[in-house]
Design a protein around this motif. Structure first.
Motif, PDB file in Angstrom:
ATOM      1  N   GLU A   1     -28.763 -22.763 -12.856  1.00 41.76           N
ATOM      2  CA  GLU A   1     -27.570 -21.928 -12.807  1.00 41.76           C
ATOM      3  C   GLU A   1     -27.930 -20.444 -12.899  1.00 41.76           C
ATOM      4  O   GLU A   1     -27.348 -19.591 -12.213  1.00 41.76           O
ATOM      5  CB  GLU A   1     -26.612 -22.302 -13.938  1.00 41.76           C
TER       6      GLU A   1
ATOM      7  N   LYS B   1     -29.302 -19.354  -9.679  1.00 38.48           N
ATOM      8  CA  LYS B   1     -28.220 -19.212  -8.705  1.00 38.48           C
ATOM      9  C   LYS B   1     -27.521 -17.872  -8.859  1.00 38.48           C
ATOM     10  O   LYS B   1     -27.184 -17.199  -7.881  1.00 38.48           O
ATOM     11  CB  LYS B   1     -27.229 -20.366  -8.889  1.00 38.48           C
ATOM     12  N   LYS B   2     -27.276 -17.475 -10.130  1.00 44.78           N
ATOM     13  CA  LYS B   2     -26.621 -16.187 -10.368  1.00 44.78           C
ATOM     14  C   LYS B   2     -27.523 -15.028  -9.962  1.00 44.78           C
ATOM     15  O   LYS B   2     -27.069 -14.036  -9.408  1.00 44.78           O
ATOM     16  CB  LYS B   2     -26.240 -16.075 -11.842  1.00 44.78           C
TER      17      LYS B   2
ATOM     18  N   LYS C   1     -29.742 -15.041  -7.665  1.00 48.01           N
ATOM     19  CA  LYS C   1     -29.886 -14.991  -6.203  1.00 48.01           C
ATOM     20  C   LYS C   1     -28.571 -14.701  -5.494  1.00 48.01           C
ATOM     21  O   LYS C   1     -28.552 -14.535  -4.269  1.00 48.01           O
ATOM     22  CB  LYS C   1     -30.441 -16.324  -5.695  1.00 48.01           C
ATOM     23  N   GLU C   2     -27.484 -14.651  -6.252  1.00 51.96           N
ATOM     24  CA  GLU C   2     -26.169 -14.487  -5.626  1.00 51.96           C
ATOM     25  C   GLU C   2     -26.087 -13.206  -4.796  1.00 51.96           C
ATOM     26  O   GLU C   2     -25.551 -13.200  -3.684  1.00 51.96           O
ATOM     27  CB  GLU C   2     -25.095 -14.493  -6.710  1.00 51.96           C
TER      28      GLU C   2
END
Length: 446
Positions: free
Chosen positions: A82, A85-86, A88-89
């Motif tokens: 998670e 993911k943040k 790489k957002e």
């Protein structure tokens, strides 16, 4: 030195720097996350304390241990899906924007390429029209009817022939009227003068100048009166109306009367020269019976009519020639206009071509950036700012052991601590987590 004083000594100063990467949106961290973060920091602190106890706080060993700590931190970050993911957002969003930008650039490039084809097609069309018009300009004098031009072929040749005939006739009329007008109004006859010498005086113009300015001006300008009358005949003859026909008739009568006056004056002087006491006074009846009277009239009037007809013919041929020249000039102006359009289109093509080249270059650069972003997305983002925090905890644990368990002098202990801090800073420089770039991310391939 107690643990608290050592921690205060080693406390890091954070330098706020404007981030070079787009910052992630801040979210509230609940109590569970805070507890997890504290436990993680505590584990690094304890690990540092434990490793220091095994090596007696040796700063050379610390360098190797920090490499191991970075590898541990790296592996932990890989497992945080998670968080990755943040992190790489922002790169994912940028990649989407770049892809949309490529689509827009591609559409724009295709539009410009279509416009380029259209411009090139216009140039080909204009060039074809120019070639056609150039051919018509050359062919018009030979085949005017082919282009719906109501002009006679060979008008130029007829015009030249008529002009060649008109020049000597004009010179003849000038010579004739200068001589006859001088003989009629200013010359004094003598018994030795023949009829020809009385009418045509080779030195009439020179004698008129010798007699005075008025005489010279009169005999010099009088031929232009007859030439002007001939020009009027041509002008009235162009419009076939009853009024113009009446005017033509009056001009012929006036010219004929003027020639009669000249002939009458000359014949009167010749008659008086040979008159006897029994001879009656000279009058029109006597004049009409004299051959030289009619000879003078026809030598001027008939030639004057011939001059008028030739002049009219030359002007008509010139008009025919002007029709062709006019059509040629119309086509020539079109050629010039089309040539200017072609030059303008070529400049536009150069600009469009340059824009297409720029678009292609920008597309290539954007594809390169998308590939870089994809590498980032496919890799693992290591937040060096976070690593610095955990490495700091590790080194603090390491230094805590030195402060609590190493039995050396205070000076030696401080030297060991300084060496450890130096190793710590070197490690931060090595992994890219120095204070100047603390908000940057460090990339590591999967």
């Amino acid at each position: 030195m107690d643990t608290t004083s050592i921690k205060n000594l080693f406390k890091l100063k954070t330098i706020p720097i404007e981030p070079k990467q787009e910052q992630l949106p801040k979210t509230e961290i609940d109590s569970a996350d805070e507890s997890l973060e504290e436990n993680r920091k505590r584990s690094y602190h304890e690990l540092g304390y434990r490793d220091s106890s095994r090596t007696s706080g040796n700063h050379s060993t610390l360098f190797i241990c920090l490499d191991s700590v970075y590898s541990k931190f790296q592996n932990e970050e890989k497992e945080m899906v998670e968080k990755q993911k943040k992190l790489k957002e922002s790169y994912v969003n940028e990649q989407k924007n770049r892809e949309a930008e490529i689509k827009a650039l591609t559409v724009s490039q295709e539009t410009k390429e279509e416009l380029l084809k259209k411009k090139n097609s216009e140039i080909e069309s204009h060039q074809h029209t120019i070639d056609t018009l150039t051919g018509e300009i050359l062919d018009l004098p030979r085949n005017p009817e082919k282009y719906n031009v109501k002009a006679t072929r060979g008008a130029s040749a007829k015009f030249v022939i008529g002009l060649i005939l008109l020049i000597p006739i004009t010179l003849y009329l000038g010579t004739f009227y200068i001589s006859t007008s001088y003989s009629a109004f200013f010359k004094s006859f003598d018994a030795k003068s023949t009829v020809i010498q009385s009418v045509l005086d080779a030195n009439a113009w020179i004698k008129a100048w010798n007699d005075g300015f008025i005489e010279a001006a009169f005999v010099t300008l009088i031929p232009f009166v007859f030439l002007g009358l001939g020009f009027l005949i041509h002008m009235f003859g162009e419009n076939k109306t009853k009024a113009n026909y009446v005017k033509l008739g009056l001009l012929f009568i006036i010219t004929f009367i003027f020639d009669c006056i000249l002939a009458y004056e000359i014949e009167s002087k010749l008659y008086d020269l040979n008159r006897t006491f029994d001879s009656p006074p000279f009058n029109l009846t006597i004049a009409f019976t004299k051959i030289q009277f009619w000879g003078i009239i026809f030598a001027g009037f008939i030639v004057y009519i011939i001059w008028g007809l030739v002049f009219d013919f030359v002007m008509k041929e010139h008009r025919e020639k002007d029709k062709i020249r006019s059509e040629q000039e119309i086509r020539q102006k079109k050629v010039i206009s089309l040539s200017e359009k072609i030059n303008a289109l070529k400049k536009e093509i150069e600009e469009i071509t340059a824009n297409i080249g720029n678009s292609k270059e920008l597309i290539i650069k954007t594809y390169g950036r998308i590939e870089e972003l994809q590498n980032i997305i496919d890799g693992v983002i290591i937040p060096t700012k976070d690593y610095k925090s955990y490495a700091s905890e590790y080194v603090q644990g390491w230094i805590t052991f030195i402060g609590e368990k190493i039995a050396v002098s205070r000076t030696e202990k401080q030297t060991m601590i300084d060496s450890c801090i130096e190793v710590y800073n070197t490690n931060l420089e090595t992994v890219g987590a120095n204070s100047d770039n603390q908000n940057l991310v460090y990339l590591s391939s999967l």
